[in-house]
Design an enzyme around this catalytic site. Structure first.
Site, mmCIF file in Angstrom:
data_model
loop_
_atom_site.group_PDB
_atom_site.id
_atom_site.type_symbol
_atom_site.label_atom_id
_atom_site.label_comp_id
_atom_site.label_asym_id
_atom_site.label_seq_id
_atom_site.Cartn_x
_atom_site.Cartn_y
_atom_site.Cartn_z
ATOM 1 N N HIS A 144 0.781 -1.105 -0.004
ATOM 2 C CA HIS A 144 0.231 0.015 -0.035
ATOM 3 C C HIS A 144 0.819 1.425 -0.019
ATOM 4 O O HIS A 144 0.374 2.145 -0.413
ATOM 5 C CB HIS A 144 -0.865 -0.185 1.399
ATOM 6 C CG HIS A 144 -1.608 -1.160 1.434
ATOM 7 N ND1 HIS A 144 -2.578 -1.819 0.700
ATOM 8 C CD2 HIS A 144 -1.513 -2.033 2.643
ATOM 9 C CE1 HIS A 144 -3.002 -2.803 1.201
ATOM 10 N NE2 HIS A 144 -2.416 -3.160 2.195
ATOM 11 N N HIS A 164 5.270 6.672 6.686
ATOM 12 C CA HIS A 164 5.031 6.187 5.410
ATOM 13 C C HIS A 164 4.443 7.446 4.534
ATOM 14 O O HIS A 164 4.449 8.234 5.115
ATOM 15 C CB HIS A 164 4.091 5.151 5.356
ATOM 16 C CG HIS A 164 2.709 5.383 5.939
ATOM 17 N ND1 HIS A 164 2.464 5.438 7.508
ATOM 18 C CD2 HIS A 164 1.864 6.033 5.592
ATOM 19 C CE1 HIS A 164 1.546 6.052 7.562
ATOM 20 N NE2 HIS A 164 0.706 6.377 6.511
ATOM 21 N N HIS A 193 1.797 9.061 1.254
ATOM 22 C CA HIS A 193 0.773 8.812 0.150
ATOM 23 C C HIS A 193 1.258 9.730 -1.072
ATOM 24 O O HIS A 193 1.799 10.709 -0.788
ATOM 25 C CB HIS A 193 -0.600 9.219 0.580
ATOM 26 C CG HIS A 193 -0.965 8.429 1.953
ATOM 27 N ND1 HIS A 193 -1.494 7.253 2.080
ATOM 28 C CD2 HIS A 193 -0.519 8.545 3.298
ATOM 29 C CE1 HIS A 193 -1.803 6.753 3.196
ATOM 30 N NE2 HIS A 193 -1.195 7.531 4.048
ATOM 31 N N GLU A 197 -3.274 13.342 1.331
ATOM 32 C CA GLU A 197 -4.656 12.827 1.870
ATOM 33 C C GLU A 197 -5.394 13.900 2.186
ATOM 34 O O GLU A 197 -6.508 14.432 1.772
ATOM 35 C CB GLU A 197 -4.494 11.952 2.881
ATOM 36 C CG GLU A 197 -3.690 10.672 2.245
ATOM 37 C CD GLU A 197 -4.077 9.241 2.914
ATOM 38 O OE1 GLU A 197 -3.819 9.345 4.137
ATOM 39 O OE2 GLU A 197 -4.560 8.445 2.356
ATOM 40 N N HIS A 211 3.275 10.519 6.708
ATOM 41 C CA HIS A 211 2.781 10.372 8.114
ATOM 42 C C HIS A 211 3.468 9.756 8.874
ATOM 43 O O HIS A 211 4.006 8.374 8.717
ATOM 44 C CB HIS A 211 1.627 9.342 7.912
ATOM 45 C CG HIS A 211 0.306 10.156 7.192
ATOM 46 N ND1 HIS A 211 -0.611 9.297 6.432
ATOM 47 C CD2 HIS A 211 0.051 11.274 6.981
ATOM 48 C CE1 HIS A 211 -1.564 10.334 6.040
ATOM 49 N NE2 HIS A 211 -1.320 11.434 6.343
ATOM 50 N N THR A 240 -6.033 6.157 7.919
ATOM 51 C CA THR A 240 -6.871 6.709 6.573
ATOM 52 C C THR A 240 -6.473 5.320 5.704
ATOM 53 O O THR A 240 -7.001 5.372 4.433
ATOM 54 C CB THR A 240 -5.879 7.594 5.754
ATOM 55 O OG1 THR A 240 -4.524 7.142 5.713
ATOM 56 C CG2 THR A 240 -5.931 9.004 6.732
ATOM 57 N N THR A 241 -6.245 4.358 6.440
ATOM 58 C CA THR A 241 -6.318 3.041 5.248
ATOM 59 C C THR A 241 -6.804 1.961 6.456
ATOM 60 O O THR A 241 -6.828 2.157 7.660
ATOM 61 C CB THR A 241 -5.064 2.448 5.308
ATOM 62 O OG1 THR A 241 -4.514 1.933 6.382
ATOM 63 C CG2 THR A 241 -4.138 3.414 4.550
HETATM 64 C C1 LIG Z 1 1.994 -3.804 14.778
HETATM 65 O O1 LIG Z 1 0.631 -4.361 14.838
HETATM 66 C C2 LIG Z 1 -0.159 -3.749 13.875
HETATM 67 C C3 LIG Z 1 0.103 -3.183 12.646
HETATM 68 C C4 LIG Z 1 -0.682 -2.646 11.958
HETATM 69 C C5 LIG Z 1 -0.324 -2.002 10.513
HETATM 70 N N1 LIG Z 1 -0.928 -0.801 10.395
HETATM 71 C C6 LIG Z 1 -1.942 -0.926 9.575
HETATM 72 C C7 LIG Z 1 -2.649 0.349 8.952
HETATM 73 C C8 LIG Z 1 -2.082 1.682 9.528
HETATM 74 C C9 LIG Z 1 -2.888 2.876 8.841
HETATM 75 C C10 LIG Z 1 -2.276 3.872 9.256
HETATM 76 O O2 LIG Z 1 -2.949 5.005 8.816
HETATM 77 S S1 LIG Z 1 -2.325 6.417 8.308
HETATM 78 N N2 LIG Z 1 -2.444 6.648 6.852
HETATM 79 O O3 LIG Z 1 -3.544 6.973 8.939
HETATM 80 O O4 LIG Z 1 -1.241 6.593 9.166
HETATM 81 C C11 LIG Z 1 -1.166 4.152 10.107
HETATM 82 C C12 LIG Z 1 -0.577 2.937 10.486
HETATM 83 C C13 LIG Z 1 -0.991 1.752 10.126
HETATM 84 C C14 LIG Z 1 -0.458 0.464 10.636
HETATM 85 C C15 LIG Z 1 -1.835 -2.283 12.484
HETATM 86 C C16 LIG Z 1 -2.242 -3.107 13.661
HETATM 87 O O5 LIG Z 1 -3.606 -2.737 14.050
HETATM 88 C C17 LIG Z 1 -4.748 -1.785 13.552
HETATM 89 C C18 LIG Z 1 -1.515 -3.569 14.418
HETATM 90 O O6 LIG Z 1 -2.010 -4.222 15.518
HETATM 91 C C19 LIG Z 1 -2.378 -5.706 15.424
HETATM 92 ZN ZN LIG Z 2 -0.921 7.374 6.251
#
Ligand SMILES: COc1cc(C[n+]2ccc3cc(OS(N)(=O)=O)ccc3c2)cc(OC)c1OC
Ligand SMILES: [Zn+2]
Length: 258
Positions: A61, A91, A93, A103, A116, A196-197
Site C-alpha cells: 500500500h 510512510h 501517500h 490525503e 505520516h 486513513t487506510t
Molecule cells: C504492529 O501491529 C499492528 C500493525 C498495523 C499496521 N498498520 C495498519 C494500518 C495503518 C494505517 C495507518 O494509517 S495512516 N495512513 O492514517 O497513518 C497508520 C498505521 C497503520 C499500521 C495495524 C495494527 O492494528 C490496526 C496492528 O496491531 C495489530
Molecule cells: Zn498514512
C-alpha cells in the site's frame, strides 16, 4: 483484500470496514479560516534524536520505515497531546505523474504527497495494536510535500526504494532520523480522526503541519517506481494514487496552533 483501485478502493472499503462511514474519519479538507485558534494549544515537541529506525519495506500500500518502539527514545509530545506518544513508523501517500496525492487538503487544494509519522500512546496502552483500537491511542504527524527543488535528505529514502520495489520486500534501514524531513515551522492544525487506510480505526489525534517540505519531481518519480504487486504476480501495478480522499467533517472542530 483492499487497495486503491476501482474494485477495491476507498469507495468500497465500507463493505469490509463499516467504520469507514463513521463520524471521525480521515483525511479531511482543512479550511484555515474555519479553524479555531486555540491559545491553550502549546507547541509540539519532537524528540527523535536517539532515533532507532530498523527497516524499510513495501507493504503493498505504501513504503514504510519502521522504528524500534521498545522504549521512549523517539517521541512526540505537547500540543494537543496529554502524554508522550512513541514513534512506530512513517510512510507516504502520493499521486500519479504530475497529479496530486496528499490525503488532507487545505481549502480544497491538495499537495503532491503527504508523509505520516505514526506514534502510539505507550503510557496508557501496552502495544501498538491495543492503542490503535483506542480513541486516544494514536497521534499521526502529517507533513505535506510540494514539488520544487531537490530535498537534501529525502535522497536517503529515495535511494533505497529500488530495494523494496515489490510488495512484501523489506531491507535494513538503520539510523535514519526523520527530524531531517521536518519543515522549518511546526505550526499545525489538529483534530480527532482515524487511520486513513483499513482498519480505519477512529483512534488518531491528527497533527497536520501548515508548512510543506519541498521535494523535486525527480524524487517523487522514484516513489512511482514502487509496485503495488508482488514479484510473483504477472501484472505489474505501479504504486501511485495511494491516497484516500477527504471525508465528511461531521461537525468536528479543527483547532489551529498560533
Ligand atoms: C504492529 O501491529 C499492528 C500493525 C498495523 C499496521 N498498520 C495498519 C494500518 C495503518 C494505517 C495507518 O494509517 S495512516 N495512513 O492514517 O497513518 C497508520 C498505521 C497503520 C499500521 C495495524 C495494527 O492494528 C490496526 C496492528 O496491531 C495489530
Ligand atoms: Zn498514512
Amino acid at each position: 483484500h483492499w487497495g486503491y483501485g476501482k474494485e477495491d478502493g476507498p469507495s468500497v472499503w465500507h463493505n469490509n470496514y463499516p467504520v469507514a462511514q463513521g463520524n471521525r474519519q480521515s483525511p479531511i479538507d482543512i479550511i484555515p479560516q474555519q479553524a479555531s485558534h486555540d491559545p491553550s494549544l502549546g507547541p509540539i515537541v519532537l524528540n527523535y534524536d536517539q532515533c532507532t529506525s530498523t527497516n524499510i519495506s513495501n507493504n503493498g500500500h505504501s513504503v514504510v520505515v519502521e522504528f524500534d518502539d521498545s522504549d521512549d527514545r523517539s517521541v512526540i509530545q505537547g500540543g494537543p497531546l496529554d502524554n508522550p506518544y512513541r514513534l512506530k513508523q512513517f510512510h507516504f501517500h502520493w499521486g500519479g505523474k504530475g497529479c496530486h496525492g496528499s490525503e488532507h487538503t487545505v481549502a480544497g487544494n491538495s499537495y503532491a504527497s503527504e508523509l505520516h509519522l505514526v506514534h502510539w500512546n505507550a503510557v496508557k496502552y501496552r502495544t501498538f495494536g491495543e492503542a490503535a483500537a483506542a480513541p486516544d491511542g494514536l497521534a499521526v504527524l502529517g507533513i505535506f510535500l510540494e514539488t520544487g527543488d531537490d530535498h537534501r535528505w529525502l535522497h536517503t529514502i529515495t535511494d533505497a526504494l529500488y530495494m523494496v520495489k515489490f510488495k512484501g520486500s523489506v531491507t535494513d534501514f538503520k539510523r535514519f532520523n526523520p527530524k531531517c524531513l521536518l519543515p522549518s515551522s511546526l505550526q499545525y492544525w489538529t483534530y480527532l480522526g482515524s487511520l486513513t487506510t483499513p482498519p480505519l480505526h477512529e483512534s488518531v489525534t491528527w497533527i497536520v503541519l501548515k508548512e510543506p517540505i519541498i521535494v523535486s519531481d525527480k524524487q517523487m518519480g522514484k516513489f512511482r517506481l514502487l509496485l503495488f504487486s508482488g514479484e510473483e504476480e504477472d501484472q505489474r501495478k505501479r504504486m501511485e494514487n495511494n491516497f484516500r480522499p477527504p471525508q465528511p467533517l461531521q461537525g468536528r472542530k479543527v483547532r489551529s496552533s498560533n
